[in-house]
Scaffold this motif. Structure first.
Motif, PDB file in Angstrom:
ATOM      1  N   LEU A  54       0.834  -1.220   0.104  1.00 37.43           N
ATOM      2  CA  LEU A  54      -0.042   0.054  -0.114  1.00 37.43           C
ATOM      3  C   LEU A  54       1.028   1.399  -0.164  1.00 37.43           C
ATOM      4  O   LEU A  54       0.549   2.175  -0.614  1.00 37.43           O
ATOM      5  N   LEU A  55       1.923   1.121   0.861  1.00 38.19           N
ATOM      6  CA  LEU A  55       2.761   2.450   0.966  1.00 38.19           C
ATOM      7  C   LEU A  55       3.460   2.645  -0.516  1.00 38.19           C
ATOM      8  O   LEU A  55       3.610   3.753  -0.947  1.00 38.19           O
ATOM      9  N   GLY A  56       3.592   1.625  -1.251  1.00 36.83           N
ATOM     10  CA  GLY A  56       4.501   1.693  -2.699  1.00 36.83           C
ATOM     11  C   GLY A  56       3.284   1.857  -3.657  1.00 36.83           C
ATOM     12  O   GLY A  56       4.086   1.724  -4.826  1.00 36.83           O
ATOM     13  N   CYS A  57       1.940   2.092  -3.508  1.00 37.56           N
ATOM     14  CA  CYS A  57       0.894   2.308  -4.321  1.00 37.56           C
ATOM     15  C   CYS A  57       0.930   1.221  -5.421  1.00 37.56           C
ATOM     16  O   CYS A  57       0.555   1.211  -6.480  1.00 37.56           O
ATOM     17  N   MET A  58       1.277  -0.014  -4.816  1.00 38.80           N
ATOM     18  CA  MET A  58       1.039  -1.272  -5.413  1.00 38.80           C
ATOM     19  C   MET A  58      -0.304  -2.036  -5.577  1.00 38.80           C
ATOM     20  O   MET A  58      -0.735  -2.706  -6.279  1.00 38.80           O
ATOM     21  N   SER A  59      -1.008  -1.449  -4.341  1.00 32.85           N
ATOM     22  CA  SER A  59      -2.381  -1.900  -4.210  1.00 32.85           C
ATOM     23  C   SER A  59      -3.047  -0.679  -3.500  1.00 32.85           C
ATOM     24  O   SER A  59      -2.658   0.447  -3.150  1.00 32.85           O
ATOM     25  N   LYS A  60      -4.496  -0.706  -3.572  1.00 34.98           N
ATOM     26  CA  LYS A  60      -5.350   0.277  -2.888  1.00 34.98           C
ATOM     27  C   LYS A  60      -5.933  -0.285  -1.849  1.00 34.98           C
ATOM     28  O   LYS A  60      -6.348  -1.330  -1.434  1.00 34.98           O
ATOM     29  N   PRO A  61      -6.226   0.585  -0.734  1.00 38.80           N
ATOM     30  CA  PRO A  61      -6.760   0.121   0.525  1.00 38.80           C
ATOM     31  C   PRO A  61      -8.259   0.050   0.264  1.00 38.80           C
ATOM     32  O   PRO A  61      -8.876   0.613  -0.247  1.00 38.80           O
ATOM     33  N   THR A  62      -8.805  -0.820   1.323  1.00 40.19           N
ATOM     34  CA  THR A  62     -10.354  -0.888   1.419  1.00 40.19           C
ATOM     35  C   THR A  62     -10.924   0.250   1.875  1.00 40.19           C
ATOM     36  O   THR A  62     -11.936   1.008   1.401  1.00 40.19           O
ATOM     37  N   SER A  63     -10.116   1.137   2.772  1.00 45.46           N
ATOM     38  CA  SER A  63     -10.644   2.463   3.423  1.00 45.46           C
ATOM     39  C   SER A  63      -9.546   2.861   3.943  1.00 45.46           C
ATOM     40  O   SER A  63      -8.346   2.466   4.226  1.00 45.46           O
ATOM     41  N   GLY A  64      -9.582   4.387   4.145  1.00 42.24           N
ATOM     42  CA  GLY A  64      -8.685   5.133   4.664  1.00 42.24           C
ATOM     43  C   GLY A  64      -7.988   5.795   3.507  1.00 42.24           C
ATOM     44  O   GLY A  64      -8.212   5.579   2.395  1.00 42.24           O
ATOM     45  N   SER A  65      -6.772   6.645   3.732  1.00 44.17           N
ATOM     46  CA  SER A  65      -6.210   7.313   2.723  1.00 44.17           C
ATOM     47  C   SER A  65      -4.652   7.289   2.961  1.00 44.17           C
ATOM     48  O   SER A  65      -4.064   6.871   3.965  1.00 44.17           O
TER      49      SER A  65
END
Length: 230
Positions: A54-65
């Motif tokens: 998530l930190l590396g923008c390789m996937s997206k979170p379910t919620s949060g920013s």
């Protein structure tokens, strides 16, 4: 100093609303400043690789920013995220993710192909990075002909070829002996002195107990249980 990466109330759920639903991360909030070396630690299944992704923008979170340099990136379309990954991040994967039947030079050049650089410029750029890691003599070899330590150096060279600000490493010593692990730590230390921010997911004490690590974030069951400077 304003944070380089800011994540707020981050949750990641796999197979949501399905019988096999897995809550990988729960309400994670974290700030990382430029130039930090951060180790994400925890047992298998604790969520550290998911958080790294998530930190590396390789996937997206379910919620949060997730914000990168103050820009909200967690809801951007994939075509924009791909550009951010190419320009801001260099990735070193546990399994290296190199193309085994392709030459060292071609592997290192791969992150440059989406750019507008000519083939000659890309080749020169990749050659300079390979020389830095003393790999220039084997640039024509196929990856499958290299040792594990050599493959690790190729993976780092590939991560650096686009000159990213942030290095993301997932269990980088998983396939290395103690001597090669020390060499890797030396490489990462040099990169940090050059201003690179380094985020490492690891369960290896040789990494998280190293003087290189400035901060350790420990996870368990998808939650941060400790966040301390070292």
């Amino acid at each position: 100093m304003s944070p380089l990466l800011t994540i707020t109330n981050l949750n990641k759920i796999y197979h949501r609303h399905q019988p096999d639903e897995v809550i990988a991360l729960r309400d994670i909030s974290l700030k990382i400043t430029a130039g930090e070396v951060v180790a994400l630690t925890g047992p298998s299944g604790s969520g550290k690789t998911t958080l790294l992704s998530l930190l590396g923008c390789m996937s997206k979170p379910t919620s949060g920013s997730i914000q990168l340099r103050g820009r909200l990136v967690s809801k951007l379309p994939e075509r924009f995220l791909a550009q951010i990954r190419r320009t801001s991040f260099g990735f070193v994967f546990q399994q290296y993710n190199l193309l085994r039947d392709v030459s060292v030079l071609e592997n290192v050049m791969l992150p440059l192909y989406p750019s507008n650089q000519s083939f000659r410029v890309m080749k020169k750029t990749a050659g300079a990075v390979l020389e830095r890691f003393e790999l220039q003599k084997m640039m024509r070899k196929k990856v499958k002909q290299l040792s594990g330590g050599e493959q690790q150096r190729v993976a780092i060279a590939r991560a650096l070829v686009a000159n990213p600000d942030i290095i993301i490493a997932d269990e980088p010593t998983a396939h290395l002996d103690s001597n090669l692990s020390e060499i890797l730590l030396g490489i990462l230390a040099n990169l940090n002195t050059e201003g690179k921010t380094i985020i490492i997911a690891t369960h290896d004490p040789a990494i998280y107990q190293s003087p290189l690590i400035q901060r350790r974030v420990s996870l368990r069951h998808g939650e941060i249980v400790e966040d301390k400077n070292q």
